[in-house]
Scaffold this motif. Sequence first.
Motif, PDB file in Angstrom:
ATOM      1  N   SER A 100       1.135  -0.789  -0.114  1.00  0.00           N
ATOM      2  CA  SER A 100       0.125  -0.158   0.190  1.00  0.00           C
ATOM      3  C   SER A 100       1.026   1.658   0.096  1.00  0.00           C
ATOM      4  CB  SER A 100      -1.013   0.174   1.302  1.00  0.00           C
ATOM      5  OG  SER A 100      -1.213   1.908   1.337  1.00  0.00           O
ATOM      6  N   TYR A 101       0.301   2.214  -1.304  1.00  0.00           N
ATOM      7  CA  TYR A 101       1.323   3.271  -1.133  1.00  0.00           C
ATOM      8  C   TYR A 101       1.296   4.180  -0.091  1.00  0.00           C
ATOM      9  CZ  TYR A 101       3.076   7.200  -2.742  1.00  0.00           C
ATOM     10  OH  TYR A 101       4.309   8.247  -3.292  1.00  0.00           O
ATOM     11  N   TRP A 102       0.428   4.091   0.381  1.00  0.00           N
ATOM     12  CA  TRP A 102      -0.268   5.272   1.873  1.00  0.00           C
ATOM     13  C   TRP A 102      -0.711   4.354   3.039  1.00  0.00           C
ATOM     14  CZ3 TRP A 102      -1.450   9.888   0.746  1.00  0.00           C
ATOM     15  CH2 TRP A 102      -1.592  10.260  -1.063  1.00  0.00           C
ATOM     16  N   ALA A 103      -0.188   3.917   3.317  1.00  0.00           N
ATOM     17  CA  ALA A 103       1.035   2.848   4.361  1.00  0.00           C
ATOM     18  C   ALA A 103      -0.814   2.888   5.270  1.00  0.00           C
ATOM     19  CB  ALA A 103       1.722   4.067   5.677  1.00  0.00           C
ATOM     20  N   GLY A 104      -1.782   2.143   4.313  1.00  0.00           N
ATOM     21  CA  GLY A 104      -3.173   2.155   4.810  1.00  0.00           C
ATOM     22  C   GLY A 104      -4.287   2.778   5.450  1.00  0.00           C
ATOM     23  N   LYS A 113       3.482   3.302   8.449  1.00  0.00           N
ATOM     24  CA  LYS A 113       3.355   3.974   9.371  1.00  0.00           C
ATOM     25  C   LYS A 113       3.666   3.416  10.335  1.00  0.00           C
ATOM     26  CE  LYS A 113      -1.686   3.388  11.236  1.00  0.00           C
ATOM     27  NZ  LYS A 113      -2.475   2.171  12.235  1.00  0.00           N
ATOM     28  N   GLU A 114       4.483   2.428  10.645  1.00  0.00           N
ATOM     29  CA  GLU A 114       5.004   2.948  11.852  1.00  0.00           C
ATOM     30  C   GLU A 114       5.858   4.011  11.814  1.00  0.00           C
ATOM     31  OE1 GLU A 114       4.531   0.171  10.145  1.00  0.00           O
ATOM     32  OE2 GLU A 114       3.252  -0.857  11.090  1.00  0.00           O
ATOM     33  N   ARG A 115       6.555   4.291  11.090  1.00  0.00           N
ATOM     34  CA  ARG A 115       7.670   5.534  10.552  1.00  0.00           C
ATOM     35  C   ARG A 115       7.709   6.313  11.937  1.00  0.00           C
ATOM     36  NH1 ARG A 115      10.141   7.478   6.586  1.00  0.00           N
ATOM     37  NH2 ARG A 115      12.152   8.351   7.402  1.00  0.00           N
ATOM     38  N   ALA A 116       5.981   7.481  11.116  1.00  0.00           N
ATOM     39  CA  ALA A 116       5.362   8.112  11.484  1.00  0.00           C
ATOM     40  C   ALA A 116       4.878   7.709  12.642  1.00  0.00           C
ATOM     41  CB  ALA A 116       3.834   8.533  10.672  1.00  0.00           C
ATOM     42  N   PHE A 161       0.434   9.962  12.263  1.00  0.00           N
ATOM     43  CA  PHE A 161      -0.020   9.096  10.838  1.00  0.00           C
ATOM     44  C   PHE A 161      -1.231   9.257  10.942  1.00  0.00           C
ATOM     45  CE2 PHE A 161      -1.592   6.141   8.224  1.00  0.00           C
ATOM     46  CZ  PHE A 161      -0.794   5.827   7.075  1.00  0.00           C
ATOM     47  N   ASP A 162      -1.917   8.020  12.050  1.00  0.00           N
ATOM     48  CA  ASP A 162      -3.164   8.863  12.585  1.00  0.00           C
ATOM     49  C   ASP A 162      -3.988   9.497  12.789  1.00  0.00           C
ATOM     50  OD1 ASP A 162      -3.976   5.688  12.412  1.00  0.00           O
ATOM     51  OD2 ASP A 162      -2.762   5.128  13.932  1.00  0.00           O
ATOM     52  N   LEU A 163      -3.219  10.563  13.287  1.00  0.00           N
ATOM     53  CA  LEU A 163      -3.690  12.354  13.695  1.00  0.00           C
ATOM     54  C   LEU A 163      -3.595  13.099  12.108  1.00  0.00           C
ATOM     55  CD1 LEU A 163      -1.570  13.013  16.769  1.00  0.00           C
ATOM     56  CD2 LEU A 163      -3.922  12.774  16.907  1.00  0.00           C
ATOM     57  N   LEU A 164      -2.654  13.095  11.320  1.00  0.00           N
ATOM     58  CA  LEU A 164      -2.687  13.764   9.766  1.00  0.00           C
ATOM     59  C   LEU A 164      -3.518  12.981   8.806  1.00  0.00           C
ATOM     60  CD1 LEU A 164      -0.905  15.747   8.272  1.00  0.00           C
ATOM     61  CD2 LEU A 164      -0.583  13.430   7.107  1.00  0.00           C
ATOM     62  N   TYR A 165      -4.307  12.030   8.968  1.00  0.00           N
ATOM     63  CA  TYR A 165      -5.052  11.467   7.453  1.00  0.00           C
ATOM     64  C   TYR A 165      -6.366  11.331   8.647  1.00  0.00           C
ATOM     65  CZ  TYR A 165      -1.757   9.724   4.309  1.00  0.00           C
ATOM     66  OH  TYR A 165       0.063   9.775   3.658  1.00  0.00           O
ATOM     67  N   THR A 166      -7.004  11.371   9.874  1.00  0.00           N
ATOM     68  CA  THR A 166      -7.986  11.559  10.965  1.00  0.00           C
ATOM     69  C   THR A 166      -7.924  13.084  10.182  1.00  0.00           C
ATOM     70  OG1 THR A 166      -7.339   9.913  11.783  1.00  0.00           O
ATOM     71  CG2 THR A 166      -9.220  11.246  12.437  1.00  0.00           C
TER      72      THR A 166
END
Length: 413
Positions: free
Chosen positions: A41-45, A378-381, A385-390
């Motif tokens: 997944s390019y978008w890491a899920g 996703k693990e790097r961010a 990661f979740d905060l941004l996309y949410t």
Amino acid sequence: MKCQDEREEVRWPKSTSSSREHLKQVKGWTKLNSQKMGRLSYWAGAEEKDVRVLVPDLGPLTSIHDRARELFYFLKGGRVDYGLEHSHKFGHCRYGRLYESGNYEEWDEHHPVHFVCHSTGTQVVRILQQMLADKRFEGFEEITNADWVLSLTSLSGVLNGCTRIYLDGINPEDGHSLTSISLLQLLRIGVVIYEWLDISVLKRYYGFGFDHFDLSWRKIGLRGLVKSLLYETGPFASRDWIGPDLSIHSAVKCNSNLQTFPNTFYFSYATRMTKRFLGFTVPSSIIEIHPLLCLRAFQMCQWRHPTHAPVPYHGYRDEDWHDNDGALNTISMLFPAFPTPHPNCRLGPDYKDGQSLQPGIWYYTLIEGDHIFFIISKERAGNRFDLLYTSIFERCRKQMRRLITDPRLVEVI
């Protein structure tokens, strides 16, 4: 236009079961992008955070123009039409892939789309929106307009070109030709041979998107291969590929012809992995930056435009382009700035507090991270990661309201 900075509460919108029946779901690259790097997944899920997300499959090395045309037909359906004038000018087939049914056929000004883009995808959508406004799609001239795009969110978007493309081999004197010995020359030779061999097993796993150039040995034979390698035919000879589009020269010209439309919301997240130290710009961390980008970050920090080459725009300064994320210059990711700045305003930390927003303005913010911080892994961010996309998906639902007859919206990332 006045910039507002009023805080308001952000709530995650709820989707009813009845509304979901009308929405299309594409998870990762398991369906539409199955030929691109397997199931990666390019978008890491991130695309799985909402059922109303579509992930288009566009050529990774094709020009921004060609990708914009492909994106339109991916959504509306039909055979990709690159345009008569464009196809004749650059020497490829006018028509490409057939979408027997569009992935969002109801797309129009009453059923607009949110676009979430990374890197070159930002310019692809900007050109697409301009084409919609200019009635550039044959058969749809009576209905298209800029309001088909409700919002554009740019993640590390290349809005003003980059200096890395010069380091890789694009000639800084003109912004489109290739230097004789360079990384891009090796890439060009490899791609031409790969496309000419046309091995179906490999093409199913990964393709560069040049099918409309008919580079297969079945079409052009050995003589065609030689002509492609000698710069006589093909995308690299006609310059209809992504390399020239990434130059500052090309971006300045592009920005001169692209509008920031008054009914569309624009957001930009710029990334940076550099800092000032003893009067020099240096990578801020060689540990946190991805190993593949570390060397590039050093090189871009030291970039000097050749003294014998004309500068790409009036007022150009090397030091403005030193901050970078290992792939793109930070100044390029903020908002369209050259040759004339588009309306812009700094974006508050909306993933924490929320912000009252207006259309027709580029809201930008700066994030400490490298170019692939919010994709691939996703693990790097981490939590960011979740905060941004949410926050992005919440904003798409909550704050981009327009008088539309149907509130169903689709994100395309």
